[in-house]
Design a protein around this motif. Structure first.
Motif, PDB file in Angstrom:
ATOM      1  N   ASP A  24       0.832  -1.213   0.000  1.00 20.10           N
ATOM      2  CA  ASP A  24       0.000   0.000   0.000  1.00 20.10           C
ATOM      3  C   ASP A  24       0.863   1.258   0.000  1.00 20.10           C
ATOM      4  OD1 ASP A  24      -2.253  -1.540  -0.025  1.00 20.10           O
ATOM      5  OD2 ASP A  24      -2.892  -1.094   2.021  1.00 20.10           O
ATOM      6  N   THR A  25       1.902   1.259   0.824  1.00 23.80           N
ATOM      7  CA  THR A  25       2.788   2.422   0.885  1.00 23.80           C
ATOM      8  C   THR A  25       3.543   2.607  -0.427  1.00 23.80           C
ATOM      9  OG1 THR A  25       3.087   2.110   3.277  1.00 23.80           O
ATOM     10  CG2 THR A  25       4.695   3.492   2.131  1.00 23.80           C
ATOM     11  N   SER A  26       4.007   1.494  -0.998  1.00 25.84           N
ATOM     12  CA  SER A  26       4.735   1.568  -2.268  1.00 25.84           C
ATOM     13  C   SER A  26       3.856   2.114  -3.380  1.00 25.84           C
ATOM     14  CB  SER A  26       5.251   0.175  -2.648  1.00 25.84           C
ATOM     15  OG  SER A  26       6.135  -0.327  -1.671  1.00 25.84           O
ATOM     16  N   ILE A  27       2.581   1.708  -3.375  1.00 26.44           N
ATOM     17  CA  ILE A  27       1.650   2.214  -4.396  1.00 26.44           C
ATOM     18  C   ILE A  27       1.407   3.704  -4.199  1.00 26.44           C
ATOM     19  CG2 ILE A  27      -0.734   2.116  -5.217  1.00 26.44           C
ATOM     20  CD1 ILE A  27      -0.701  -0.887  -4.660  1.00 26.44           C
ATOM     21  N   SER A  28       1.171   4.107  -2.950  1.00 30.68           N
ATOM     22  CA  SER A  28       0.857   5.515  -2.679  1.00 30.68           C
ATOM     23  C   SER A  28       2.035   6.436  -2.990  1.00 30.68           C
ATOM     24  CB  SER A  28       0.434   5.691  -1.218  1.00 30.68           C
ATOM     25  OG  SER A  28       1.520   5.409  -0.338  1.00 30.68           O
ATOM     26  N   LEU A  29       3.258   5.925  -2.842  1.00 33.05           N
ATOM     27  CA  LEU A  29       4.440   6.740  -3.121  1.00 33.05           C
ATOM     28  C   LEU A  29       4.910   6.626  -4.561  1.00 33.05           C
ATOM     29  CD1 LEU A  29       6.588   6.056   0.096  1.00 33.05           C
ATOM     30  CD2 LEU A  29       5.108   8.026  -0.387  1.00 33.05           C
ATOM     31  N   GLY A  30       4.262   5.764  -5.320  1.00 33.27           N
ATOM     32  CA  GLY A  30       4.653   5.590  -6.719  1.00 33.27           C
ATOM     33  C   GLY A  30       5.923   4.777  -6.892  1.00 33.27           C
ATOM     34  N   VAL A  31       6.336   4.065  -5.839  1.00 36.40           N
ATOM     35  CA  VAL A  31       7.582   3.294  -5.898  1.00 36.40           C
ATOM     36  C   VAL A  31       7.487   2.175  -6.935  1.00 36.40           C
ATOM     37  CG1 VAL A  31       9.069   1.714  -4.604  1.00 36.40           C
ATOM     38  CG2 VAL A  31       8.258   3.823  -3.529  1.00 36.40           C
ATOM     39  N   LEU A  32       6.353   1.477  -6.958  1.00 38.20           N
ATOM     40  CA  LEU A  32       6.214   0.336  -7.863  1.00 38.20           C
ATOM     41  C   LEU A  32       6.273   0.751  -9.323  1.00 38.20           C
ATOM     42  CD1 LEU A  32       3.416  -1.776  -6.101  1.00 38.20           C
ATOM     43  CD2 LEU A  32       5.890  -1.850  -5.767  1.00 38.20           C
ATOM     44  N   ASP A  33       5.793   1.934  -9.613  1.00 36.25           N
ATOM     45  CA  ASP A  33       5.790   2.402 -11.007  1.00 36.25           C
ATOM     46  C   ASP A  33       7.202   2.654 -11.531  1.00 36.25           C
ATOM     47  OD1 ASP A  33       3.004   2.338 -11.209  1.00 36.25           O
ATOM     48  OD2 ASP A  33       2.811   4.327 -10.315  1.00 36.25           O
ATOM     49  N   ARG A  34       8.165   2.756 -10.622  1.00 40.68           N
ATOM     50  CA  ARG A  34       9.537   3.036 -11.041  1.00 40.68           C
ATOM     51  C   ARG A  34      10.379   1.768 -11.195  1.00 40.68           C
ATOM     52  NH1 ARG A  34       8.824   7.118  -6.927  1.00 40.68           N
ATOM     53  NH2 ARG A  34      10.260   6.065  -5.509  1.00 40.68           N
ATOM     54  N   ILE A  35       9.724   0.606 -11.040  1.00 36.22           N
ATOM     55  CA  ILE A  35      10.454  -0.666 -11.110  1.00 36.22           C
ATOM     56  C   ILE A  35      10.005  -1.433 -12.341  1.00 36.22           C
ATOM     57  CG2 ILE A  35      10.954  -2.834  -9.923  1.00 36.22           C
ATOM     58  CD1 ILE A  35      10.316  -1.399  -7.304  1.00 36.22           C
ATOM     59  N   ASP A  36      10.917  -1.636 -13.267  1.00 38.48           N
ATOM     60  CA  ASP A  36      10.581  -2.315 -14.520  1.00 38.48           C
ATOM     61  C   ASP A  36      10.174  -3.771 -14.309  1.00 38.48           C
ATOM     62  OD1 ASP A  36      11.141  -0.020 -15.940  1.00 38.48           O
ATOM     63  OD2 ASP A  36      13.238  -0.585 -16.329  1.00 38.48           O
ATOM     64  N   ALA A  37      10.662  -4.391 -13.238  1.00 37.58           N
ATOM     65  CA  ALA A  37      10.435  -5.822 -13.024  1.00 37.58           C
ATOM     66  C   ALA A  37       9.013  -6.146 -12.571  1.00 37.58           C
ATOM     67  CB  ALA A  37      11.425  -6.364 -11.996  1.00 37.58           C
ATOM     68  N   ILE A  38       8.253  -5.135 -12.174  1.00 39.14           N
ATOM     69  CA  ILE A  38       6.911  -5.390 -11.673  1.00 39.14           C
ATOM     70  C   ILE A  38       5.864  -4.719 -12.554  1.00 39.14           C
ATOM     71  CG2 ILE A  38       6.934  -3.426 -10.072  1.00 39.14           C
ATOM     72  CD1 ILE A  38       5.366  -5.241  -8.115  1.00 39.14           C
ATOM     73  N   ASP A  39       4.792  -5.446 -12.847  1.00 41.48           N
ATOM     74  CA  ASP A  39       3.705  -4.941 -13.688  1.00 41.48           C
ATOM     75  C   ASP A  39       2.563  -4.481 -12.783  1.00 41.48           C
ATOM     76  OD1 ASP A  39       1.742  -4.405 -15.521  1.00 41.48           O
ATOM     77  OD2 ASP A  39       1.545  -6.468 -16.262  1.00 41.48           O
ATOM     78  N   THR A  40       2.288  -3.191 -12.803  1.00 39.04           N
ATOM     79  CA  THR A  40       1.241  -2.637 -11.945  1.00 39.04           C
ATOM     80  C   THR A  40      -0.083  -2.428 -12.682  1.00 39.04           C
ATOM     81  OG1 THR A  40       1.946  -0.366 -12.432  1.00 39.04           O
ATOM     82  CG2 THR A  40       2.952  -1.452 -10.525  1.00 39.04           C
ATOM     83  N   SER A  41      -0.137  -2.815 -13.942  1.00 36.95           N
ATOM     84  CA  SER A  41      -1.316  -2.511 -14.761  1.00 36.95           C
ATOM     85  C   SER A  41      -2.457  -3.505 -14.582  1.00 36.95           C
ATOM     86  CB  SER A  41      -0.919  -2.470 -16.243  1.00 36.95           C
ATOM     87  OG  SER A  41      -0.517  -3.770 -16.693  1.00 36.95           O
ATOM     88  N   GLN A  42      -2.191  -4.637 -13.924  1.00 34.87           N
ATOM     89  CA  GLN A  42      -3.188  -5.700 -13.853  1.00 34.87           C
ATOM     90  C   GLN A  42      -3.999  -5.707 -12.559  1.00 34.87           C
ATOM     91  OE1 GLN A  42      -3.616  -7.695 -16.675  1.00 34.87           O
ATOM     92  NE2 GLN A  42      -2.205  -6.147 -17.433  1.00 34.87           N
ATOM     93  N   GLY A  43      -3.771  -4.758 -11.665  1.00 30.51           N
ATOM     94  CA  GLY A  43      -4.554  -4.702 -10.441  1.00 30.51           C
ATOM     95  C   GLY A  43      -3.806  -5.210  -9.217  1.00 30.51           C
ATOM     96  N   TYR A  44      -4.477  -5.123  -8.073  1.00 27.48           N
ATOM     97  CA  TYR A  44      -3.841  -5.394  -6.784  1.00 27.48           C
ATOM     98  C   TYR A  44      -3.493  -6.870  -6.615  1.00 27.48           C
ATOM     99  CZ  TYR A  44      -2.710  -4.227  -1.922  1.00 27.48           C
ATOM    100  OH  TYR A  44      -2.050  -4.001  -0.730  1.00 27.48           O
ATOM    101  N   PHE A  45      -4.364  -7.764  -7.064  1.00 29.38           N
ATOM    102  CA  PHE A  45      -4.098  -9.192  -6.898  1.00 29.38           C
ATOM    103  C   PHE A  45      -2.817  -9.595  -7.618  1.00 29.38           C
ATOM    104  CE2 PHE A  45      -4.642 -13.733  -7.837  1.00 29.38           C
ATOM    105  CZ  PHE A  45      -4.946 -14.216  -6.570  1.00 29.38           C
ATOM    106  N   SER A  46      -2.618  -9.056  -8.796  1.00 36.80           N
ATOM    107  CA  SER A  46      -1.402  -9.325  -9.555  1.00 36.80           C
ATOM    108  C   SER A  46      -0.177  -8.764  -8.850  1.00 36.80           C
ATOM    109  CB  SER A  46      -1.522  -8.731 -10.960  1.00 36.80           C
ATOM    110  OG  SER A  46      -0.306  -8.848 -11.669  1.00 36.80           O
ATOM    111  N   ILE A  47      -0.300  -7.556  -8.303  1.00 37.00           N
ATOM    112  CA  ILE A  47       0.818  -6.947  -7.579  1.00 37.00           C
ATOM    113  C   ILE A  47       1.183  -7.790  -6.361  1.00 37.00           C
ATOM    114  CG2 ILE A  47       1.498  -4.962  -6.179  1.00 37.00           C
ATOM    115  CD1 ILE A  47      -0.126  -3.200  -8.084  1.00 37.00           C
ATOM    116  N   PHE A  48       0.182  -8.218  -5.617  1.00 39.23           N
ATOM    117  CA  PHE A  48       0.424  -9.048  -4.438  1.00 39.23           C
ATOM    118  C   PHE A  48       1.165 -10.327  -4.818  1.00 39.23           C
ATOM    119  CE2 PHE A  48      -1.367 -12.669  -1.928  1.00 39.23           C
ATOM    120  CZ  PHE A  48      -0.640 -12.456  -0.767  1.00 39.23           C
TER     121      PHE A  48
END
Length: 316
Positions: free
Chosen positions: A163-187
């Motif tokens: 939750d903190t990583s999403i709110s700070l935009g941290v995940l969007d800066r990491i090429d290895a993780i796909d944030t476009s598919q929703g929370y279940f995919s991120i988890f």
């Protein structure tokens, strides 16, 4: 009350006395057995052997709710194509919006030309709600109380980090993780130690993430191969167990639909939003005939999601 009362929902015909009837004259053979509206908002159990009419009775219950414009959520654990076709037809004839979560490769529900919809089980809820949902995908007994406690602590910390990583935009800066598919995919991705550590490295470059880095360090200390404490072993076990379960779901026939949007028709099942609208019918068709089936785990998540939705509506 006479049969035909719109407040009563017929369930079937009485073939034998229901309950204790001391006076044979009081027995009404072949009478219509009904369920009241007050009973409808509690629980109704329908039992019977194969071919006894359980599915027909359930469709009658859905039809009654449709007649009063109620929104309906239906979980079919047998993935019955006949049930899907029947409910889709009922939805069309009653002017209902129909959403169908289906894993069929050859989709042939004529009255649902838009096809299946996607679903993200973790789209709503806070940290504790999400953790409880994940705890519910397996059974626990008294002998696993300590493991459950450690698994809950791990999941709670992980969801807070996400939750903190999403709110700070941290995940969007990491090429290895796909944030476009929703929370279940991120988890699911964050259960991978490699991706988790990539997030931690990126957090080190963000002063706003200072507090959450401590929590991430606690997880890393517990999953370290050199840590042989019981809590560490339980945490590593939980990380591996959930990684295998969620990755298995995402790589199964369910995976392509377990996301936010992205379906061919762009339709997504958001139970919180759908529940706030009238004349909506949602069908989850799952393969859950055996306790170990992936459909069983997904069914548990759906039930938790619906329970959380109901609870939030009662508090609203």
């Amino acid at each position: 009350m006479a049969y035909g009362d719109p407040s009563l929902n017929p369930l079937g015909i009485e073939e034998e006395p229901i309950g204790y009837q001391p006076d044979p004259v009081a027995i009404h053979a072949d009478r219509v057995v009904t369920r009241t509206e007050d009973e409808a908002i509690t629980h109704t159990t329908v039992t019977g052997g194969t071919g006894s009419g359980k599915s027909t009775t359930l469709k009658e219950l859905v039809l009654h709710d449709m007649n009063v414009d109620k929104t309906v959520f239906f979980i079919d654990c047998k993935n019955d194509p006949h049930m899907a076709c029947s409910l889709a037809h009922m939805a069309r004839t009653h002017g209902y919006e129909f959403y169908h979560f289906s894993v069929s490769d050859d989709y042939r529900v004529r009255d649902n030309p838009l096809g299946p919809a996607t679903y993200d089980p973790l789209a709503h809820g806070g940290v504790s709600i999400k953790a409880n949902m994940m705890l519910g995908v397996r059974e626990w007994d008294s002998s696993s109380a300590v493991y459950r406690e450690n698994a809950e602590a791990y999941l709670t910390k992980l969801f807070r980090i996400i939750d903190t990583s999403i709110s700070l935009g941290v995940l969007d800066r990491i090429d290895a993780i796909d944030t476009s598919q929703g929370y279940f995919s991120i988890f699911t991705q964050m259960l991978d130690p490699v991706i988790f550590n990539a997030v931690i490295v990126e957090m080190n470059n963000d002063e706003r993430a200072k507090g959450i880095r401590t929590m991430a360090s606690e997880i890393n200390a517990l999953v370290s191969p050199s840590n042989r404490s019981r809590q560490a072993d339980n945490t590593k076990h939980a990380q591996t167990e959930y990684k295998n379960t969620m990755s298995g779901l995402m790589s199964s026939e369910y995976g392509r639909w377990l996301k936010r949007g992205g379906s061919v028709n762009g339709r997504n099942i958001d139970v919180f939003k759908i529940a706030s609208k009238p004349k909506q019918l949602v069908l989850f068709s799952l393969e859950a005939s055996n306790p170990g089936d992936r459909g069983t785990s997904l069914g548990s998540m759906i039930c938790n999601d619906l329970t959380n939705m109901s609870g939030s509506r009662r508090l609203a």
